[in-house]
Design a protein around this motif. Structure first.
Motif, PDB file in Angstrom:
ATOM      1  N   TRP A 130      -7.064  66.167  72.597  1.00 21.54           N
ATOM      2  CA  TRP A 130      -6.565  64.958  73.242  1.00 21.54           C
ATOM      3  C   TRP A 130      -5.955  65.241  74.599  1.00 21.54           C
ATOM      4  CZ3 TRP A 130      -7.044  59.932  71.543  1.00 21.54           C
ATOM      5  CH2 TRP A 130      -7.652  59.779  70.297  1.00 21.54           C
ATOM      6  N   SER A 131      -6.189  66.410  75.142  1.00 19.96           N
ATOM      7  CA  SER A 131      -5.698  66.725  76.480  1.00 19.96           C
ATOM      8  C   SER A 131      -6.541  67.823  77.109  1.00 19.96           C
ATOM      9  CB  SER A 131      -4.229  67.176  76.415  1.00 19.96           C
ATOM     10  OG  SER A 131      -3.764  67.580  77.686  1.00 19.96           O
ATOM     11  N   ARG A 132      -6.836  67.643  78.391  1.00 21.31           N
ATOM     12  CA  ARG A 132      -7.510  68.691  79.153  1.00 21.31           C
ATOM     13  C   ARG A 132      -6.498  69.644  79.780  1.00 21.31           C
ATOM     14  NH1 ARG A 132     -11.539  64.748  82.694  1.00 21.31           N
ATOM     15  NH2 ARG A 132     -12.544  63.676  80.923  1.00 21.31           N
ATOM     16  N   ILE A 133      -5.248  69.198  79.852  1.00 23.09           N
ATOM     17  CA  ILE A 133      -4.211  69.975  80.531  1.00 23.09           C
ATOM     18  C   ILE A 133      -3.475  70.889  79.558  1.00 23.09           C
ATOM     19  CG2 ILE A 133      -2.089  69.828  81.888  1.00 23.09           C
ATOM     20  CD1 ILE A 133      -3.070  67.138  82.936  1.00 23.09           C
ATOM     21  N   LEU A 134      -3.022  70.302  78.442  1.00 21.81           N
ATOM     22  CA  LEU A 134      -2.252  71.073  77.470  1.00 21.81           C
ATOM     23  C   LEU A 134      -3.180  71.714  76.448  1.00 21.81           C
ATOM     24  CD1 LEU A 134       0.742  68.656  76.863  1.00 21.81           C
ATOM     25  CD2 LEU A 134       0.651  70.667  78.345  1.00 21.81           C
ATOM     26  N   PRO A 135      -2.922  72.946  76.066  1.00 15.39           N
ATOM     27  CA  PRO A 135      -3.798  73.641  75.118  1.00 15.39           C
ATOM     28  C   PRO A 135      -3.546  73.200  73.680  1.00 15.39           C
ATOM     29  CG  PRO A 135      -1.962  75.050  75.717  1.00 15.39           C
ATOM     30  CD  PRO A 135      -1.828  73.803  76.548  1.00 15.39           C
ATOM     31  N   ASP A 136      -4.534  73.474  72.823  1.00  6.65           N
ATOM     32  CA  ASP A 136      -4.353  73.260  71.393  1.00  6.65           C
ATOM     33  C   ASP A 136      -3.453  74.364  70.847  1.00  6.65           C
ATOM     34  OD1 ASP A 136      -6.119  71.209  71.706  1.00  6.65           O
ATOM     35  OD2 ASP A 136      -7.860  72.346  71.028  1.00  6.65           O
ATOM     36  N   LEU A 137      -2.465  73.975  70.052  1.00  7.42           N
ATOM     37  CA  LEU A 137      -1.498  74.951  69.568  1.00  7.42           C
ATOM     38  C   LEU A 137      -1.676  75.290  68.091  1.00  7.42           C
ATOM     39  CD1 LEU A 137       1.742  73.557  71.272  1.00  7.42           C
ATOM     40  CD2 LEU A 137       0.227  75.380  72.090  1.00  7.42           C
ATOM     41  N   THR A 138      -2.116  74.331  67.291  1.00 11.68           N
ATOM     42  CA  THR A 138      -2.164  74.519  65.852  1.00 11.68           C
ATOM     43  C   THR A 138      -3.590  74.647  65.366  1.00 11.68           C
ATOM     44  OG1 THR A 138      -0.171  73.180  65.657  1.00 11.68           O
ATOM     45  CG2 THR A 138      -1.404  73.594  63.638  1.00 11.68           C
ATOM     46  N   SER A 139      -3.825  75.610  64.505  1.00 12.38           N
ATOM     47  CA  SER A 139      -5.154  75.772  63.913  1.00 12.38           C
ATOM     48  C   SER A 139      -5.070  75.978  62.410  1.00 12.38           C
ATOM     49  CB  SER A 139      -5.851  76.985  64.542  1.00 12.38           C
ATOM     50  OG  SER A 139      -5.076  78.161  64.367  1.00 12.38           O
ATOM     51  N   THR A 140      -3.912  75.694  61.808  1.00 13.92           N
ATOM     52  CA  THR A 140      -3.766  75.865  60.370  1.00 13.92           C
ATOM     53  C   THR A 140      -4.362  74.673  59.622  1.00 13.92           C
ATOM     54  OG1 THR A 140      -1.562  74.865  60.506  1.00 13.92           O
ATOM     55  CG2 THR A 140      -1.696  77.263  60.582  1.00 13.92           C
ATOM     56  N   PRO A 141      -4.948  74.903  58.441  1.00 16.85           N
ATOM     57  CA  PRO A 141      -5.541  73.809  57.664  1.00 16.85           C
ATOM     58  C   PRO A 141      -4.493  72.752  57.318  1.00 16.85           C
ATOM     59  CG  PRO A 141      -6.222  75.946  56.809  1.00 16.85           C
ATOM     60  CD  PRO A 141      -5.151  76.220  57.810  1.00 16.85           C
ATOM     61  N   GLY A 142      -4.879  71.484  57.420  1.00 12.68           N
ATOM     62  CA  GLY A 142      -3.980  70.389  57.096  1.00 12.68           C
ATOM     63  C   GLY A 142      -3.101  69.932  58.224  1.00 12.68           C
ATOM     64  N   SER A 143      -3.174  70.610  59.371  1.00 12.55           N
ATOM     65  CA  SER A 143      -2.282  70.266  60.479  1.00 12.55           C
ATOM     66  C   SER A 143      -2.598  68.910  61.088  1.00 12.55           C
ATOM     67  CB  SER A 143      -2.357  71.344  61.562  1.00 12.55           C
ATOM     68  OG  SER A 143      -3.681  71.458  62.065  1.00 12.55           O
ATOM     69  N   ASN A 144      -3.791  68.378  60.809  1.00 13.89           N
ATOM     70  CA  ASN A 144      -4.139  67.071  61.377  1.00 13.89           C
ATOM     71  C   ASN A 144      -3.238  65.958  60.854  1.00 13.89           C
ATOM     72  OD1 ASN A 144      -5.703  67.733  58.924  1.00 13.89           O
ATOM     73  ND2 ASN A 144      -6.389  65.610  59.080  1.00 13.89           N
ATOM     74  N   GLU A 145      -2.652  66.130  59.662  1.00 11.50           N
ATOM     75  CA  GLU A 145      -1.754  65.108  59.129  1.00 11.50           C
ATOM     76  C   GLU A 145      -0.452  65.052  59.918  1.00 11.50           C
ATOM     77  OE1 GLU A 145      -2.553  62.890  57.170  1.00 11.50           O
ATOM     78  OE2 GLU A 145      -4.423  63.679  56.351  1.00 11.50           O
ATOM     79  N   GLY A 146      -0.130  66.119  60.618  1.00 16.14           N
ATOM     80  CA  GLY A 146       1.065  66.121  61.453  1.00 16.14           C
ATOM     81  C   GLY A 146       0.763  65.864  62.913  1.00 16.14           C
ATOM     82  N   PHE A 147      -0.435  65.371  63.184  1.00 16.16           N
ATOM     83  CA  PHE A 147      -0.813  65.100  64.568  1.00 16.16           C
ATOM     84  C   PHE A 147       0.064  63.987  65.136  1.00 16.16           C
ATOM     85  CE2 PHE A 147      -3.614  62.707  67.555  1.00 16.16           C
ATOM     86  CZ  PHE A 147      -3.633  63.656  68.558  1.00 16.16           C
ATOM     87  N   ALA A 148       0.855  64.308  66.132  1.00 13.73           N
ATOM     88  CA  ALA A 148       1.790  63.340  66.721  1.00 13.73           C
ATOM     89  C   ALA A 148       1.899  63.570  68.223  1.00 13.73           C
ATOM     90  CB  ALA A 148       3.150  63.454  66.058  1.00 13.73           C
ATOM     91  N   PHE A 149       0.797  63.940  68.843  1.00 15.07           N
ATOM     92  CA  PHE A 149       0.793  64.235  70.276  1.00 15.07           C
ATOM     93  C   PHE A 149       1.165  62.995  71.080  1.00 15.07           C
ATOM     94  CE2 PHE A 149      -1.906  64.909  74.208  1.00 15.07           C
ATOM     95  CZ  PHE A 149      -1.014  65.796  74.800  1.00 15.07           C
ATOM     96  N   ILE A 150       2.176  63.110  71.919  1.00 17.59           N
ATOM     97  CA  ILE A 150       2.646  61.945  72.665  1.00 17.59           C
ATOM     98  C   ILE A 150       1.880  61.748  73.966  1.00 17.59           C
ATOM     99  CG2 ILE A 150       4.947  62.062  71.694  1.00 17.59           C
ATOM    100  CD1 ILE A 150       5.940  63.335  74.202  1.00 17.59           C
ATOM    101  N   GLY A 151       1.096  62.738  74.379  1.00 17.24           N
ATOM    102  CA  GLY A 151       0.287  62.582  75.585  1.00 17.24           C
ATOM    103  C   GLY A 151       0.980  63.119  76.820  1.00 17.24           C
ATOM    104  N   THR A 152       0.176  63.547  77.772  1.00 21.81           N
ATOM    105  CA  THR A 152       0.732  64.128  78.995  1.00 21.81           C
ATOM    106  C   THR A 152       1.482  63.098  79.839  1.00 21.81           C
ATOM    107  OG1 THR A 152      -1.447  63.788  79.998  1.00 21.81           O
ATOM    108  CG2 THR A 152      -0.962  65.979  79.155  1.00 21.81           C
ATOM    109  N   GLY A 153       1.037  61.863  79.789  1.00 24.40           N
ATOM    110  CA  GLY A 153       1.730  60.826  80.551  1.00 24.40           C
ATOM    111  C   GLY A 153       3.147  60.605  80.047  1.00 24.40           C
ATOM    112  N   VAL A 154       3.296  60.525  78.727  1.00 26.27           N
ATOM    113  CA  VAL A 154       4.630  60.350  78.153  1.00 26.27           C
ATOM    114  C   VAL A 154       5.478  61.596  78.377  1.00 26.27           C
ATOM    115  CG1 VAL A 154       5.922  59.878  76.042  1.00 26.27           C
ATOM    116  CG2 VAL A 154       3.745  58.723  76.456  1.00 26.27           C
TER     117      VAL A 154
END
Length: 339
Positions: A130-154
């Motif tokens: 969801w961002s071209r600027i910020l890197p992906d940080l999490t790669s553990t299984p099940g982490s998608n349920e904690g997806f709460a990225f606020i976005g670079t604009g915010v």
């Protein structure tokens, strides 16, 4: 942030995309006047949609009710409102069959979680960034349920608001916290619970704690604790937007720049999400015309053996819906294995 979280969750868990209920509860908590009718309505609506939304709305309501109870003239009325809300929720839950299963514990607690880095982690657990600027940080299984990225604009607005707080009137911030302590307390509880008993940052676990056996059934039933991070993220977004737009002259322009950054940086993910919803090329086994002949005039469609999340349950349920039939083909998230 609302756009990111809702559009992502809408793929696969449509009920969980009812985030307007969370924003409704947030609005009620910020209003100076108590609106019991609206509180009861949002509680009933969230319970009708999904239990996770109800838990988040319920925590906000509980602390708002506590603030009202602590006022000298509001204790008796707050107790009455709370009792009525419990009765409404109880009757509603009973009518939905939520008490049919004596044991709803499930595995996954600590797996489907948020981490301390979730608000700045653009990885959704699938194939989308969801961002071209910020890197992906999490790669553990099940982490998608904690997806709460606020976005670079915010995030840009967070930085501007933080700078404004440092050089501005800090007493005004402290006064705001005192007036809305109930909301800050509720959001803190939700944020803490979203981390699960395994506290981590991105893919690294920092420490863990043990839940008492008496409370374990409750927590394990809500195994996807990472979803509880949604409301704190929304509240943070609302706070920083409100803070920035109050900056004389430049505030509105900064907010518009942040909006443009938010959209352009996540454009590829938004396009991919749109393709998921517009792709209607789905072929079901029950699309065969012979199925329509076989079920003609029937009232029930029974799958044998009755399995929860049967590989063909969607096919059978679609057929039953097409012919207005009842069916046992379904996917229930929590079941009692003893029954």
């Amino acid at each position: 942030a609302w756009l990111h979280r809702m559009t992502f969750e809408g793929y696969g868990h449509l009920a969980l995309s009812g985030h307007f209920l969370l924003l409704w509860a947030l609005l009620l908590a910020l209003q100076p006047q108590w609106s019991r009718g609206q509180w009861w309505a949002v509680l009933a609506a969230s319970l009708a949609v999904t239990l996770y939304l109800f838990i988040m709305v319920g925590v906000i309501y509980g602390f708002a009710l506590l603030r009202r109870a602590l006022r000298t003239r509001g204790r008796r009325s707050a107790l009455g409102h709370g009792c009525i809300a419990v009765v409404i929720a109880g009757v509603q839950a009973w009518s939905f069959g939520m008490f049919m299963a004596g044991d709803t514990t499930d595995s996954g607690l600590g797996r489907y979680r948020a981490t301390l880095a979730s608000p700045v982690d653009s990885f959704d657990g699938l194939s989308t960034s969801w961002s071209r600027i910020l890197p992906d940080l999490t790669s553990t299984p099940g982490s998608n349920e904690g997806f709460a990225f606020i976005g670079t604009g915010v995030l840009l607005l967070v930085l501007v608001a933080a700078v404004g707080t440092v050089i501005g009137d800090r007493r005004a911030i402290a006064r705001t916290i005192r007036l809305n302590w109930h909301l800050f307390a509720a959001l803190s509880v939700l944020a803490f619970l979203s981390l699960s008993p395994r506290i981590g940052v991105a893919g690294r676990e920092l420490f863990s704690y043990t839940i008492p056996d008496t409370l374990l059934p409750i927590f394990s039933s809500l195994r996807s604790s990472g979803r509880l991070m949604w409301l704190p993220v929304y509240a943070l977004t609302v706070v920083v937007i409100n803070r920035v737009i109050r900056v004389p002259t430049a505030g509105i322009w900064i907010a518009l720049i942040a909006l443009l950054l938010q959209i352009t940086d996540s454009l590829s993910a938004l396009r991919e999400t749109r393709e998921r919803f517009t792709d209607t090329k789905v072929t079901l086994v029950t699309d065969d015309p012979r199925w329509n002949e076989w079920v003609k005039g029937k009232k029930r469609l029974v799958s044998i053996p009755p399995l929860n999340n049967d590989p063909l349950w969607i096919d059978l349920a679609t057929l039953a819906d097409r012919h207005r039939m009842t069916t046992n083909a379904a996917y229930v998230s929590r079941t009692d294995s003893r029954r």
